[in-house]
Motif scaffolding. Sequence first.
Motif, PDB file in Angstrom:
ATOM      1  N   PHE A  97     -10.089  64.713  -1.499  1.00  0.00           N
ATOM      2  CA  PHE A  97     -10.052  63.635  -0.515  1.00  0.00           C
ATOM      3  C   PHE A  97     -10.923  62.492  -1.025  1.00  0.00           C
ATOM      4  CE2 PHE A  97      -8.198  66.866   2.033  1.00  0.00           C
ATOM      5  CZ  PHE A  97      -7.462  66.209   3.007  1.00  0.00           C
ATOM      6  N   LEU A  98     -10.312  61.615  -1.799  1.00  0.00           N
ATOM      7  CA  LEU A  98     -10.987  60.451  -2.361  1.00  0.00           C
ATOM      8  C   LEU A  98     -10.163  59.207  -2.074  1.00  0.00           C
ATOM      9  CD1 LEU A  98     -11.933  61.978  -5.846  1.00  0.00           C
ATOM     10  CD2 LEU A  98     -13.475  61.624  -3.910  1.00  0.00           C
ATOM     11  N   HIS A  99     -10.808  58.046  -2.082  1.00  0.00           N
ATOM     12  CA  HIS A  99     -10.097  56.803  -1.808  1.00  0.00           C
ATOM     13  C   HIS A  99      -9.046  56.559  -2.886  1.00  0.00           C
ATOM     14  CE1 HIS A  99      -9.260  52.594  -0.929  1.00  0.00           C
ATOM     15  NE2 HIS A  99      -9.894  52.759   0.219  1.00  0.00           N
ATOM     16  N   TYR A 100      -7.852  56.147  -2.447  1.00  0.00           N
ATOM     17  CA  TYR A 100      -6.735  56.006  -3.381  1.00  0.00           C
ATOM     18  C   TYR A 100      -6.970  54.931  -4.445  1.00  0.00           C
ATOM     19  CZ  TYR A 100      -5.198  51.735  -0.980  1.00  0.00           C
ATOM     20  OH  TYR A 100      -5.135  50.466  -0.464  1.00  0.00           O
ATOM     21  N   LYS A 101      -7.838  53.966  -4.154  1.00  0.00           N
ATOM     22  CA  LYS A 101      -8.111  52.931  -5.161  1.00  0.00           C
ATOM     23  C   LYS A 101      -8.981  53.470  -6.296  1.00  0.00           C
ATOM     24  CE  LYS A 101      -7.640  48.845  -2.208  1.00  0.00           C
ATOM     25  NZ  LYS A 101      -8.316  47.637  -1.643  1.00  0.00           N
ATOM     26  N   ALA A 109      -3.235  63.570  -0.679  1.00  0.00           N
ATOM     27  CA  ALA A 109      -4.071  64.693  -0.235  1.00  0.00           C
ATOM     28  C   ALA A 109      -3.678  65.197   1.157  1.00  0.00           C
ATOM     29  CB  ALA A 109      -5.547  64.291  -0.256  1.00  0.00           C
ATOM     30  N   LEU A 110      -3.448  64.287   2.076  1.00  0.00           N
ATOM     31  CA  LEU A 110      -3.081  64.684   3.437  1.00  0.00           C
ATOM     32  C   LEU A 110      -1.739  65.405   3.458  1.00  0.00           C
ATOM     33  CD1 LEU A 110      -4.218  61.634   5.614  1.00  0.00           C
ATOM     34  CD2 LEU A 110      -5.271  63.896   5.448  1.00  0.00           C
ATOM     35  N   ASP A 111      -0.794  64.908   2.661  1.00  0.00           N
ATOM     36  CA  ASP A 111       0.516  65.568   2.582  1.00  0.00           C
ATOM     37  C   ASP A 111       0.374  66.994   2.053  1.00  0.00           C
ATOM     38  OD1 ASP A 111       2.087  63.596   3.614  1.00  0.00           O
ATOM     39  OD2 ASP A 111       2.696  62.761   1.695  1.00  0.00           O
ATOM     40  N   ILE A 112      -0.469  67.149   1.037  1.00  0.00           N
ATOM     41  CA  ILE A 112      -0.644  68.472   0.428  1.00  0.00           C
ATOM     42  C   ILE A 112      -1.185  69.467   1.439  1.00  0.00           C
ATOM     43  CG2 ILE A 112      -1.937  69.790  -1.286  1.00  0.00           C
ATOM     44  CD1 ILE A 112       0.259  68.151  -2.533  1.00  0.00           C
ATOM     45  N   ALA A 131      -9.662  72.219  -0.478  1.00  0.00           N
ATOM     46  CA  ALA A 131      -9.655  70.826  -0.929  1.00  0.00           C
ATOM     47  C   ALA A 131     -11.091  70.363  -1.135  1.00  0.00           C
ATOM     48  CB  ALA A 131      -8.961  69.938   0.100  1.00  0.00           C
ATOM     49  N   TYR A 132     -11.280  69.523  -2.148  1.00  0.00           N
ATOM     50  CA  TYR A 132     -12.604  68.939  -2.383  1.00  0.00           C
ATOM     51  C   TYR A 132     -12.823  67.804  -1.387  1.00  0.00           C
ATOM     52  CZ  TYR A 132     -16.183  65.974  -4.475  1.00  0.00           C
ATOM     53  OH  TYR A 132     -17.297  65.197  -4.676  1.00  0.00           O
ATOM     54  N   VAL A 133     -13.965  67.843  -0.724  1.00  0.00           N
ATOM     55  CA  VAL A 133     -14.297  66.844   0.294  1.00  0.00           C
ATOM     56  C   VAL A 133     -15.704  66.311   0.025  1.00  0.00           C
ATOM     57  CG1 VAL A 133     -14.627  66.417   2.744  1.00  0.00           C
ATOM     58  CG2 VAL A 133     -12.821  67.976   1.993  1.00  0.00           C
ATOM     59  N   PRO A 134     -15.866  64.999  -0.217  1.00  0.00           N
ATOM     60  CA  PRO A 134     -17.170  64.458  -0.583  1.00  0.00           C
ATOM     61  C   PRO A 134     -18.015  63.912   0.565  1.00  0.00           C
ATOM     62  CG  PRO A 134     -15.489  62.818  -0.979  1.00  0.00           C
ATOM     63  CD  PRO A 134     -14.784  64.018  -0.421  1.00  0.00           C
ATOM     64  N   SER A 135     -17.403  63.678   1.730  1.00  0.00           N
ATOM     65  CA  SER A 135     -18.150  63.021   2.808  1.00  0.00           C
ATOM     66  C   SER A 135     -17.736  63.571   4.165  1.00  0.00           C
ATOM     67  CB  SER A 135     -17.903  61.510   2.786  1.00  0.00           C
ATOM     68  OG  SER A 135     -16.546  61.233   3.136  1.00  0.00           O
ATOM     69  N   LEU A 136     -18.572  63.299   5.155  1.00  0.00           N
ATOM     70  CA  LEU A 136     -18.296  63.764   6.515  1.00  0.00           C
ATOM     71  C   LEU A 136     -17.012  63.139   7.057  1.00  0.00           C
ATOM     72  CD1 LEU A 136     -19.208  65.456   8.897  1.00  0.00           C
ATOM     73  CD2 LEU A 136     -20.647  63.543   9.647  1.00  0.00           C
ATOM     74  N   ALA A 137     -16.809  61.864   6.782  1.00  0.00           N
ATOM     75  CA  ALA A 137     -15.596  61.184   7.265  1.00  0.00           C
ATOM     76  C   ALA A 137     -14.346  61.819   6.669  1.00  0.00           C
ATOM     77  CB  ALA A 137     -15.654  59.699   6.905  1.00  0.00           C
ATOM     78  N   GLN A 138     -14.399  62.122   5.391  1.00  0.00           N
ATOM     79  CA  GLN A 138     -13.250  62.754   4.751  1.00  0.00           C
ATOM     80  C   GLN A 138     -13.057  64.181   5.271  1.00  0.00           C
ATOM     81  OE1 GLN A 138     -11.148  61.112   3.293  1.00  0.00           O
ATOM     82  NE2 GLN A 138     -11.839  59.872   1.572  1.00  0.00           N
ATOM     83  N   LEU A 139     -14.143  64.873   5.561  1.00  0.00           N
ATOM     84  CA  LEU A 139     -14.044  66.212   6.129  1.00  0.00           C
ATOM     85  C   LEU A 139     -13.345  66.170   7.482  1.00  0.00           C
ATOM     86  CD1 LEU A 139     -14.665  69.232   6.279  1.00  0.00           C
ATOM     87  CD2 LEU A 139     -16.938  68.652   7.165  1.00  0.00           C
ATOM     88  N   GLN A 140     -13.743  65.230   8.317  1.00  0.00           N
ATOM     89  CA  GLN A 140     -13.118  65.102   9.628  1.00  0.00           C
ATOM     90  C   GLN A 140     -11.619  64.841   9.494  1.00  0.00           C
ATOM     91  OE1 GLN A 140     -15.706  61.967  11.009  1.00  0.00           O
ATOM     92  NE2 GLN A 140     -16.968  63.385  12.211  1.00  0.00           N
ATOM     93  N   ASN A 141     -11.273  64.027   8.505  1.00  0.00           N
ATOM     94  CA  ASN A 141      -9.866  63.731   8.236  1.00  0.00           C
ATOM     95  C   ASN A 141      -9.133  64.988   7.791  1.00  0.00           C
ATOM     96  OD1 ASN A 141      -7.618  62.095   8.019  1.00  0.00           O
ATOM     97  ND2 ASN A 141      -8.138  61.331   5.984  1.00  0.00           N
ATOM     98  N   ALA A 142      -9.767  65.751   6.922  1.00  0.00           N
ATOM     99  CA  ALA A 142      -9.151  66.982   6.415  1.00  0.00           C
ATOM    100  C   ALA A 142      -8.959  68.001   7.527  1.00  0.00           C
ATOM    101  CB  ALA A 142     -10.018  67.564   5.301  1.00  0.00           C
ATOM    102  N   ILE A 143      -9.953  68.128   8.402  1.00  0.00           N
ATOM    103  CA  ILE A 143      -9.877  69.096   9.490  1.00  0.00           C
ATOM    104  C   ILE A 143      -8.773  68.732  10.476  1.00  0.00           C
ATOM    105  CG2 ILE A 143     -11.097  69.962  11.527  1.00  0.00           C
ATOM    106  CD1 ILE A 143     -13.663  69.942   9.840  1.00  0.00           C
TER     107      ILE A 143
END
Length: 361
Positions: A97-101, A109-112, A131-143
């Motif tokens: 879960f990293l920024h696409y840029k 990542a979300l599709d996967i 999935a590799y998650v680097p930040s709390l915001a990305q974790l919330q998105n993954a969950i």
Amino acid sequence: MMRNLSMNRMKCIIGVFNSNWSSQTGFIFKQQGIVVNSLLRRFATSNPVSTPSIEVVDVTLSNGLENDKSFIATNNKLTLIQSLSKSGIHRIESTRFLHYKIAPQYIDALDIVTKINPLLIDSNSRSIVSAYVPSLAQLQNAIRHKTKSICISISSTSSFSMHNYKTSVDNHLLVLSDLVSFAKDKDVSVRGRIQCALGCPHEGEVDVERVKELIQKLFKMGCYEVCLEDTIGKGSVESVKMLVEGIKAENEIDISRIGMHFKNRSDGLGLLNALTAYESGIRVFEGSIGGIGRSLYDASIYGCLATEDLVWIFEKKGIRTNVNDTTLKQTAEWFCTRTGRTNRSFVAAQSRELESKLMTE
């Protein structure tokens, strides 16, 4: 350090694994970083009942694509995960879960994470996809998208931490502590990874006590396992043994909760390091299909150790992996061909050599 490996030296290193060495069944290396001509033709086996098994964690779609900005079709990624699962690989790191840029290779990542679990459930798979998650915001998105298992990483050195994460190791630990706490509250399992465990491109050798300290902090946070990564591929048999034995000292750390990640070196040292780690008590190893990956630090390092090489070398020794090596090799060939990548596993090189000989006969 093992820059030039003589045949006698090679025999000494793996003597503990094979008491029936012969010139026809041993390692045959071309020195000075030239591609390995042949590796481990045949290994004398030990008793698989009494030999502790290993587990392979496949990181093709995560660590393997780390320095590869080209995009792989989502359907190909999903098919790879399913094929790995069918072969018996039951722990798969599927994306980041990293920024696409910054990392366009992980834009799906979300599709996967959304699509893969229903597919695995339909096939009665027991594989755990993380999935590799680097930040709390990305974790919330993954969950929000049903992710139940994640991986986090931290550097063992300040220089690498500033270069990769733009923050100090201590500050990064604070960020990860909040992240892991949130994950545990949501019943999400967390696996840790320590980068530069066997050397840093900026600071050189890394003190074993520093690595040990980070392991303990990650366990205290709530990580169920910690993987030690030879990020720049400079680990040697001696340094691997020193690291693992140092971690085991005083029985402060449960070695069964430690995994290791080695690089796919052109001189084969990565596989020797894996065997050495096994001898010292490590039972979990990371790999990527076809040795996919690219090093930014050394042209003789292709990427992660090939998943199929790990399975092959341990199975030949009678050390169980519970993986169908034929299915795995077919999966590797399919994925590398499908995505236009070179299969850099020693298993593939051996097959190509055999095919070439058959064609010339």
